[in-house]
Design an enzyme around this catalytic site. Structure first.
Site, PDB file in Angstrom:
ATOM      1  N   GLU A 268       0.849  -1.196   0.000  1.00  0.00           N
ATOM      2  CA  GLU A 268       0.000   0.000   0.000  1.00  0.00           C
ATOM      3  C   GLU A 268       0.879   1.238   0.000  1.00  0.00           C
ATOM      4  OE1 GLU A 268      -2.698   0.169   3.305  1.00  0.00           O
ATOM      5  OE2 GLU A 268      -3.448  -1.869   3.002  1.00  0.00           O
ATOM      6  N   GLU A 322     -13.324   5.339  -1.140  1.00  0.00           N
ATOM      7  CA  GLU A 322     -14.255   4.525  -0.348  1.00  0.00           C
ATOM      8  C   GLU A 322     -15.136   5.454   0.495  1.00  0.00           C
ATOM      9  OE1 GLU A 322     -12.788   0.416   0.887  1.00  0.00           O
ATOM     10  OE2 GLU A 322     -10.974   1.625   1.083  1.00  0.00           O
ATOM     11  N   LYS A 325     -16.297   4.532   4.129  1.00  0.00           N
ATOM     12  CA  LYS A 325     -15.308   4.224   5.146  1.00  0.00           C
ATOM     13  C   LYS A 325     -15.426   5.208   6.296  1.00  0.00           C
ATOM     14  CE  LYS A 325     -10.567   2.540   5.289  1.00  0.00           C
ATOM     15  NZ  LYS A 325      -9.335   2.329   4.516  1.00  0.00           N
ATOM     16  N   GLU A 331      -9.639   9.488   4.964  1.00  0.00           N
ATOM     17  CA  GLU A 331      -9.762   8.032   4.900  1.00  0.00           C
ATOM     18  C   GLU A 331     -10.635   7.577   3.732  1.00  0.00           C
ATOM     19  OE1 GLU A 331      -8.328   5.489   6.681  1.00  0.00           O
ATOM     20  OE2 GLU A 331      -7.030   7.109   7.344  1.00  0.00           O
TER      21      GLU A 331
END
Length: 499
Positions: A268, A322, A325, A331
């Site tokens: 990542e 996302e 999330k 985030e």
């Protein structure tokens, strides 16, 4: 005398090259998350992957529909045992064999599964599973061996780079002492199975936690003058970016435990494109800069200062934003694409082929270049709305494209209109060098930018994102119903330049 000999031996070890293989080129892949409200179905995701020439993906589970959709594509897939299943798998070979039977065997003959990550950041997020993590890896590997797949599928587990302490200078880095009882047998397993250390590397987090000690340019791979480069005084190695420094810290941490031949794969890495008030550097421009520079850095196979030329393959976090999330705004906004498939920005990949162009529809727009001289942009805008015969009434006060009231925003609308009028003719999106083609739709609110094209066009060189909407330069449009003599003369001059 004994102390001096020890110091000599220590320095000698620091300077020894690690015997890590460099027999293949690095690749860039993407992570595919699941916390999306409008996620395309697996078939559509695979269409996107193929259109972007993405050949490596990492999943956070072993979703049957996704694995089925990837069948026959040749795309290399890393699947993940979710953290909540690690404890159960670590109980016995039988449990692990059942997991492989359900999640790998039905797809192994058609889907190119090349690795399994047993959990994600288990040591730092799921401490109750830390003590049995290596057992889970061994049992999964044993089940693959029984199925005849151990040579095809590597087994590892992804770690947060926070397990490495004192990461600068890299030569002094070491693994968190409290985790050593788990890390040493893990490294032994990786070495014996010829697998690799999976590491999640986030220069954004390092930058945020440093409270100003790390320059933004150093985190973003931007060029640094020699005096701004970071120097490891133990090795005299020079570092121009955080990413390389963290990787070398991992190499040195393994060396400290006498492991010298375990390669690293970055599972990542990325940068958020939006954040809360407390995250002012989570911006589209910074995300574009980081990921573009990261991709070019990886694909050049430059390695790190300690391991030059050693491939460090990297998965970008992540393919989609996302939006479901929890947590900070950042985030939710690490993706290259929005959940509906629209690109968040178009990467600057001048020298990296056509990997990850973010071009999904073939639709193209002509906009003002980010950072272009405002006076030049204003002059080009005047020409477009005059001799260029663009209908600029949509940008007058009270009309849909008046806001934001900036030269760049107005020019982008005018440039795009002219580009459409000419049918995308060669040179029609240039305007003396202040305009560029993008695949990012610059429409906003009620201001709709018509798209050109529609065929599956792939941009491979330097397509740039739409100009930033937070520019403060202001400007107003001329009153086109009463163009002055001087404006007309200026417009005629620009007409001679552009046509």
């Amino acid at each position: 005398m004994a102390i001096n000999i020890f110091i000599f031996i220590f320095i000698f070890l620091l300077l020894l090259p690690l015997t890590v293989s460099a027999d293949q080129d690095a690749f860039v892949g993407v992570n595919i998350g699941t916390a999306l409200s409008d996620m395309s179905n697996p078939t559509q995701i695979v269409v996107l992957l193929k259109s972007q020439q993405i050949r490596h993906v990492r999943l956070y589970d072993a979703d049957p529909a996704m694995l089925f959709a990837l069948a026959g594509t040749g795309i290399q897939v890393t699947v993940t045992v979710p953290n909540q299943q690690v404890l159960a798998i670590a109980q016995s070979n039988t449990t692990a064999a059942n997991w492989i039977s359900r999640n790998i065997l039905p797809y192994a003959s058609t889907t190119n599964i090349t690795a399994i990550s047993v959990g994600n950041e288990v040591l730092t997020t799921t401490p109750n599973a830390a003590t049995v993590l290596v057992f889970a890896l061994k049992y999964i590997h044993s089940a693959l061996t029984s199925a005849g797949l151990a040579s095809q599928i590597k087994v590892s587990t992804a770690h947060s780079s926070s397990i490495i302490l004192d990461s600068f200078p890299p030569s002094q880095a070491f693994f968190n002492r409290t985790l050593e009882p788990f890390i040493i047998p893990l490294l032994e397993f990786l070495q014996s199975t010829e697998s690799y250390l999976m590491l999640n590397v986030y220069p954004y987090n390092d930058y945020m936690q440093a409270n100003g000690a790390i320059p933004l340019d150093y985190a973003l791979f931007r060029p640094l003058s020699p005096e701004k480069e970071a120097v490891d005084l133990n090795t005299l190695l020079r570092y121009t970016n955080v990413y390389d420094a963290v990787l070398d810290a991992a190499y040195f941490a393994m060396l400290y435990l006498n492991y010298t031949n375990i390669p690293i794969v970055v599972t990542e890495s990325g940068w958020p494109s939006k954040g809360d008030v407390s995250e002012p550097d989570a911006t589209v421009d910074n995300a574009n800069t980081y990921n573009s520079n990261l991709i070019k850095h990886v694909l050049k196979n430059t390695g790190t200062p300690k391991r030059p030329g050693v491939a460090i393959s990297t998965y970008i976090y992540e393919l989609y934003n996302e939006d479901l999330k929890p947590g900070l705004t950042s985030e939710k906004n690490w993706g290259l694409f929005n959940p509906d498939g629209r690109p968040v920005y178009v990467l600057h990949l001048t020298d990296s082929g056509s990997v990850l162009t973010n071009d999904t529809s073939g639709e193209r727009y002509c906009v003002a270049k980010n950072g272009a001289d405002v006076k030049m942009v204003q002059a080009a805008l005047d020409w477009a709305c005059g001799p260029g015969k663009v209908n600029c009434s949509m940008m007058l006060q009270g009309e849909p494209c008046y806001e934001p009231d900036t030269v760049v925003a107005h020019a982008s609308y005018a440039f795009n209109s002219y580009y459409n009028q000419t049918g995308m003719a060669d040179g029609s999106c240039n305007f003396n060098g202040v305009a560029t083609v993008t695949t990012t739709d610059p429409s906003h609110g009620g201001c709709v930018f018509p798209a050109s094209g529609g065929s599956n066009v792939t941009f491979t060189n330097g397509t740039s994102m739409v100009p930033s909407t937070n520019m403060t330069t202001s400007g107003s449009l001329p009153q086109y119903n009463s163009v002055s003599v001087s404006k007309l003369a200026q417009a005629l001059l620009w007409c001679a330049v552009f046509l």
